[in-house]
Design an enzyme around this catalytic site. Structure first.
Site, PDB file in Angstrom:
ATOM      1  N   GLY A   1       4.501  -7.700  18.490  1.00  0.00           N
ATOM      2  CA  GLY A   1       4.752  -7.699  17.049  1.00  0.00           C
ATOM      3  C   GLY A   1       3.636  -7.091  16.226  1.00  0.00           C
TER       4      GLY A   1
ATOM      5  N   GLY B   1      -1.334  -9.878   8.952  1.00  0.00           N
ATOM      6  CA  GLY B   1      -0.939 -11.241   9.336  1.00  0.00           C
ATOM      7  C   GLY B   1      -0.739 -12.093   8.112  1.00  0.00           C
TER       8      GLY B   1
ATOM      9  N   GLU C   1      -5.314  -6.528  -3.921  1.00  0.00           N
ATOM     10  CA  GLU C   1      -6.323  -6.787  -2.879  1.00  0.00           C
ATOM     11  C   GLU C   1      -5.720  -6.740  -1.474  1.00  0.00           C
ATOM     12  OE1 GLU C   1      -9.984  -7.632  -3.250  1.00  0.00           O
ATOM     13  OE2 GLU C   1      -9.448  -6.758  -1.332  1.00  0.00           O
TER      14      GLU C   1
ATOM     15  N   LYS D   1       0.819  -1.226   0.000  1.00  0.00           N
ATOM     16  CA  LYS D   1       0.000   0.000   0.000  1.00  0.00           C
ATOM     17  C   LYS D   1       0.843   1.263   0.000  1.00  0.00           C
ATOM     18  CE  LYS D   1       0.442  -1.397   4.430  1.00  0.00           C
ATOM     19  NZ  LYS D   1       0.439  -2.673   5.082  1.00  0.00           N
TER      20      LYS D   1
ATOM     21  N   ASP E   1      -0.238   4.758   7.588  1.00  0.00           N
ATOM     22  CA  ASP E   1      -0.666   3.485   6.998  1.00  0.00           C
ATOM     23  C   ASP E   1      -2.166   3.569   6.645  1.00  0.00           C
ATOM     24  OD1 ASP E   1      -0.243   0.414   6.645  1.00  0.00           O
ATOM     25  OD2 ASP E   1      -1.955   0.562   7.997  1.00  0.00           O
TER      26      ASP E   1
ATOM     27  N   LYS F   1      -4.173   3.480   2.878  1.00  0.00           N
ATOM     28  CA  LYS F   1      -5.291   2.571   2.585  1.00  0.00           C
ATOM     29  C   LYS F   1      -6.554   3.332   2.189  1.00  0.00           C
ATOM     30  CE  LYS F   1      -3.408  -0.960   5.666  1.00  0.00           C
ATOM     31  NZ  LYS F   1      -3.346  -1.413   7.068  1.00  0.00           N
TER      32      LYS F   1
HETATM   33  N1  HSE Z   1       0.635  -2.106  10.258  1.00  0.00           N
HETATM   34  C1  HSE Z   1      -0.567  -2.477   9.600  1.00  0.00           C
HETATM   35  C2  HSE Z   1      -1.713  -2.500  10.613  1.00  0.00           C
HETATM   36  C3  HSE Z   1      -0.379  -3.814   8.966  1.00  0.00           C
HETATM   37  O1  HSE Z   1      -1.467  -2.402  11.812  1.00  0.00           O
HETATM   38  O2  HSE Z   1      -2.860  -2.580  10.210  1.00  0.00           O
HETATM   39  C4  HSE Z   1      -1.326  -4.134   7.867  1.00  0.00           C
HETATM   40  O3  HSE Z   1      -1.302  -3.248   6.825  1.00  0.00           O
END
Ligand code: HSE
Length: 435
Positions: free
Chosen positions: A187, A305, A129, A105, A201, A205
């Site tokens: 993690g 994941g 996707e 992304k 992030d 998206k």
């Molecule tokens: N770092 C992103 C999240 C991972 O926490 O959603 C998935 O794009």
């Protein structure tokens, strides 16, 4: 049966997840699609890099060009991530007329127009996707399932890390810093966590979803973005008392009026506890999509994941394989016409309700001064809440307002912040009623 070969660049956590899912359900996919598919080469960083699922050494190469240049490979999966070498890899594969599947992304957000133009030029397809909401088939749904719709509004909880942190803050009354440290230990959050926590992030998206929904490329610079660093446990508590939950929402909403356009933004938002998005907790993602024909719809699932991502990547591989089986490469165009222009409505013009938390001296006349400033900006107060305190001490004063533009609110807040009785920078979050 038609035979199609797949090459993959990236054989770490997600890459091995994709390979494992194909090992598990590849035969089922092939039976469903009527296409024979196999992984031919997988480029990895190191043959012995730690990975949750094994990849046979015979498939591995250390040179990604071996994958892209293999004339027998028709579909390339890019799982390297980042905006550097991944761009070169994808462009190189597209130039060779190969269909590319990516989960990247950040790269799409930074270089989408260039990548989609390269795909169009070569007649290949670019599938993505897994780039938004991991395993939730939101791209395919917008592009195909809802092809007969316009999209008045899309609201997304699209960052699992932020949702995990906000959920725990709410459920446990925990501090942001403590939960963040824990999220990193488990993690979930990146180290450093800025991409997640500062809303970048989510910006990538919602930008992709907004572009797809509205038919023009949304430049990420035009997306108003705020992260969750300023959300405190007291705000969670007061929001709860008022009947709201705080979520980091990606919003892509049509704005009508004299200067129509689309609001595309990311910010912590108070949403009514009764709204379905309020109960999306932990690392889960959700997208609430309003189509003008279909009405309101909800998508929910794991946004990250190895396994959820593998599910999305393989769905793209299946589409790419079907394209090839049917004798073409672009059954459904990857994106909209990138040359089309649209208007992103500046945040100053956006109207919403607001939650304000002020730290004020607990003495007579303070509320009157604040409400005078708000009234002068034509901002109506819908409720006020002040826990009792000792006279002379600072106490929180919580106000909920009626609709006002962000410009009006920013001007009013600047004046409020200057009052001698206001002891700290005002905290402001917007409220979404999903109307
Ligand atoms: N770092 C992103 C999240 C991972 O926490 O959603 C998935 O794009």
């Amino acid at each position: 049966m038609r035979e199609i070969n797949i090459g993959m660049i990236g054989g770490g956590t997600v890459g091995s997840g994709v390979f494992h899912a194909f090992q598990t359900n590849g035969a089922l996919m092939q039976a469903r699609l009527g296409v024979k598919m196999s992984f031919r080469k997988i480029a990895v960083k190191a043959l012995d890099e730690p990975r949750p699922y094994e990849i046979p050494k015979a498939l591995m190469t250390l040179d990604w060009q071996n994958v892209v240049n293999d004339p027998n490979i028709q579909i390339i999966i890019e799982l390297v991530g980042g905006t550097g070498i991944a761009r070169t890899m994808i462009l190189s594969a597209l130039e060779k007329g190969k269909t590319v599947v990516t989960a990247n992304k950040a790269l799409l957000s930074a270089h989408g127009p260039e990548l989609f133009a390269a795909a169009a030029k070569s007649g290949a397809n670019l599938y993505y996707e897994a780039s938004v909401c991991g395993g939730i088939p939101i791209i395919k749904s917008l592009r195909e399932g809802f092809v007969a719709n316009q999209f008045p509004a899309i609201y997304g909880i699209v960052n699992g890390t932020c949702n995990y942190i906000l959920s725990r803050m709410k459920q446990e009354g925990a501090d942001f810093a403590g939960v963040l440290a824990d999220a990193q230990k488990q993690g979930y959050a990146e180290t450093p966590p800025d991409l997640d926590i500062d809303g970048k992030d989510a910006q990538h998206k919602i930008g992709i979803l907004a572009s797809l929904a509205h038919g023009f490329w949304v430049d990420h610079h035009a997306i108003h973005t705020e992260g969750i660093r300023d959300v405190s446990k007291v705000d969670m508590l007061f929001a709860e008392k008022l009947g709201y939950t705080i979520k980091l929402l990606g919003i892509a909403k049509q704005v009508s009026g004299r200067k129509p356009g689309v609001q595309v933004s990311v910010y912590p938002t108070l949403i009514p506890n009764a709204h379905v998005l309020a109960s999306v907790n932990g690392v889960f993602n959700a997208c609430f999509v309003r189509g003008d024909v279909v009405g309101d719809t909800l998508f929910y699932g794991r946004g990250a994941g190895k396994d959820a991502t593998a599910s999305a990547v393989l769905s793209d591989v299946a589409d790419a394989a079907l394209d090839i089986k049917m004798g073409g490469k672009v059954r459904v165009p990857p994106f909209v016409t990138i040359s089309k222009k649209g208007r992103i409505v500046p945040m100053a013009e956006i109207t919403s309700r607001y939650y304000l938390r002020l730290s004020v001296a607990d003495k007579p006349g303070v509320l009157a001064k604040i409400s005078t400033i708000l009234a002068a900006s034509k901002i109506g107060i819908s409720s006020v809440f002040q826990p009792e305190g000792q006279e002379g001490e600072s106490v929180p004063l919580i106000l909920m307002t009626h609709d006002a533009t962000n410009l009006a609110m920013q001007k009013a807040l600047a004046k409020i912040a200057k009052l001698s009785t206001v002891k700290a920078k005002p905290v402001m979050f917007r409220v979404e009623n999903f109307e």
